[in-house]
Scaffold this motif. Structure first.
Motif, PDB file in Angstrom:
ATOM      1  N   ARG A 157       1.448  10.424 -19.711  1.00 18.11           N
ATOM      2  CA  ARG A 157       1.322   9.296 -20.645  1.00 18.11           C
ATOM      3  C   ARG A 157       0.155   9.519 -21.615  1.00 18.11           C
ATOM      4  N   ASN A 158      -0.926  10.146 -21.111  1.00 18.03           N
ATOM      5  CA  ASN A 158      -2.066  10.383 -21.999  1.00 18.03           C
ATOM      6  C   ASN A 158      -1.724  11.386 -23.092  1.00 18.03           C
ATOM      7  N   LEU A 159      -0.910  12.394 -22.788  1.00 19.65           N
ATOM      8  CA  LEU A 159      -0.492  13.336 -23.825  1.00 19.65           C
ATOM      9  C   LEU A 159       0.483  12.681 -24.794  1.00 19.65           C
ATOM     10  N   ALA A 160       1.302  11.777 -24.276  1.00 24.66           N
ATOM     11  CA  ALA A 160       2.291  11.117 -25.126  1.00 24.66           C
ATOM     12  C   ALA A 160       1.627  10.314 -26.231  1.00 24.66           C
ATOM     13  N   SER A 161       0.450   9.790 -25.965  1.00 29.32           N
ATOM     14  CA  SER A 161      -0.223   8.987 -26.987  1.00 29.32           C
ATOM     15  C   SER A 161      -1.058   9.849 -27.929  1.00 29.32           C
ATOM     16  N   SER A 162      -1.297  11.116 -27.560  1.00 28.90           N
ATOM     17  CA  SER A 162      -2.071  11.977 -28.451  1.00 28.90           C
ATOM     18  C   SER A 162      -1.131  12.690 -29.414  1.00 28.90           C
ATOM     19  N   GLN A 163      -1.706  13.372 -30.340  1.00 31.12           N
ATOM     20  CA  GLN A 163      -0.909  14.078 -31.349  1.00 31.12           C
ATOM     21  C   GLN A 163      -0.746  15.541 -30.983  1.00 31.12           C
ATOM     22  N   ILE A 164      -0.344  15.810 -29.752  1.00 30.75           N
ATOM     23  CA  ILE A 164      -0.103  17.180 -29.314  1.00 30.75           C
ATOM     24  C   ILE A 164       1.406  17.411 -29.272  1.00 30.75           C
ATOM     25  N   THR A 165       1.807  18.583 -29.744  1.00 33.31           N
ATOM     26  CA  THR A 165       3.237  18.875 -29.758  1.00 33.31           C
ATOM     27  C   THR A 165       3.666  19.444 -28.408  1.00 33.31           C
ATOM     28  N   VAL A 166       4.967  19.439 -28.185  1.00 30.54           N
ATOM     29  CA  VAL A 166       5.528  20.024 -26.971  1.00 30.54           C
ATOM     30  C   VAL A 166       5.129  21.497 -26.897  1.00 30.54           C
ATOM     31  N   GLN A 167       5.260  22.224 -28.006  1.00 27.98           N
ATOM     32  CA  GLN A 167       4.933  23.655 -28.020  1.00 27.98           C
ATOM     33  C   GLN A 167       3.459  23.882 -27.712  1.00 27.98           C
ATOM     34  N   GLU A 168       2.563  23.074 -28.268  1.00 24.94           N
ATOM     35  CA  GLU A 168       1.133  23.230 -27.996  1.00 24.94           C
ATOM     36  C   GLU A 168       0.821  22.971 -26.525  1.00 24.94           C
ATOM     37  N   SER A 169       1.372  21.914 -25.981  1.00 21.45           N
ATOM     38  CA  SER A 169       1.137  21.578 -24.584  1.00 21.45           C
ATOM     39  C   SER A 169       1.681  22.667 -23.666  1.00 21.45           C
ATOM     40  N   LEU A 170       2.873  23.134 -23.962  1.00 24.35           N
ATOM     41  CA  LEU A 170       3.493  24.191 -23.166  1.00 24.35           C
ATOM     42  C   LEU A 170       2.686  25.482 -23.262  1.00 24.35           C
ATOM     43  N   SER A 171       2.231  25.834 -24.450  1.00 19.07           N
ATOM     44  CA  SER A 171       1.434  27.061 -24.627  1.00 19.07           C
ATOM     45  C   SER A 171       0.145  27.016 -23.821  1.00 19.07           C
ATOM     46  N   MET A 172      -0.526  25.877 -23.840  1.00 21.45           N
ATOM     47  CA  MET A 172      -1.765  25.743 -23.061  1.00 21.45           C
ATOM     48  C   MET A 172      -1.479  25.848 -21.567  1.00 21.45           C
ATOM     49  N   THR A 173      -0.414  25.212 -21.121  1.00 22.30           N
ATOM     50  CA  THR A 173      -0.049  25.251 -19.705  1.00 22.30           C
ATOM     51  C   THR A 173       0.291  26.668 -19.259  1.00 22.30           C
ATOM     52  N   VAL A 174       1.094  27.368 -20.043  1.00 21.85           N
ATOM     53  CA  VAL A 174       1.476  28.737 -19.692  1.00 21.85           C
ATOM     54  C   VAL A 174       0.255  29.647 -19.699  1.00 21.85           C
ATOM     55  N   ASP A 175      -0.637  29.462 -20.643  1.00 23.51           N
ATOM     56  CA  ASP A 175      -1.855  30.273 -20.682  1.00 23.51           C
ATOM     57  C   ASP A 175      -2.670  30.067 -19.410  1.00 23.51           C
TER      58      ASP A 175
END
Length: 183
Positions: A157-175
């Motif tokens: 929910r906290n990411l949903a309210s921020s301006q982070i894209t799916v690709q950015e979130s996924l890239s950080m997680t995979v890294d």
């Protein structure tokens, strides 16, 4: 016409979220609502069509990465973990949270397609351990951890309210998965 409707609906997803109306869609397409309903009897059917297209693209790209003989095992793992359908690479996580909330059946269809790929990922990790690309580890625990991390991207929910894209979130997680947090 179906593709044109779907592409315009995707644009509306980005602009208004999942709550856009069929009237919004008809207006943006310059057609009547009855024309839309000839192709999609309901908004749910339209969203189902988009989810089906997303799943098919993801599956196709997944196969392309796995079959690419030029990639190493770690490159293949990273490649498949980073797959996001082209039309949604710059989507905000909020859109996926809305899909899950308002169209849970469609969300389950998307989630099922993702779950079907874990056996292939498991085989890839086993091969990487065997080849010495990855350190030995308890594979079921690793897969469960990867699965939970990937699911958490769409449930935060906290990411949903921020301006982070799916690709950015996924890239950080995979890294973090592949390299940890150590310097």
């Amino acid at each position: 016409m179906k593709e044109r409707i779907a592409k315009t609906a995707i644009a509306l997803f980005h602009e208004k979220g999942i709550k856009f109306t069929m009237s919004d869609l008809a207006r943006d397409l310059g057609v009547s609502k009855s024309t839309l309903y000839e192709h999609f009897p309901s908004k749910d059917e339209l969203i189902g069509y988009v989810v089906q297209q997303v799943n098919e693209e993801t599956e196709r790209r997944f196969r392309e990465v796995i079959q690419d003989s030029k990639l190493t095992i770690p490159e293949k793992l990273k490649g498949i973990l980073l797959i996001v359908p082209h039309d949604f690479q710059n989507s905000y996580v909020r859109l996926l949270v809305e899909l899950r909330r308002y169209y849970p059946e469609r969300w389950r269809e998307m989630e099922q397609a993702i779950n079907d790929e874990w056996d292939i990922i498991t085989s890839l990790i086993e091969e990487g351990i065997h080849n010495g690309d990855f350190r030995p580890t308890h594979i079921p625990t690793l897969i469960q951890t990867l699965n939970l991390l990937m699911k958490s991207i769409f449930d935060q929910r906290n990411l949903a309210s921020s301006q982070i894209t799916v690709q950015e979130s996924l890239s950080m997680t995979v890294d973090i998965i592949l390299h940890g947090i150590m310097k």
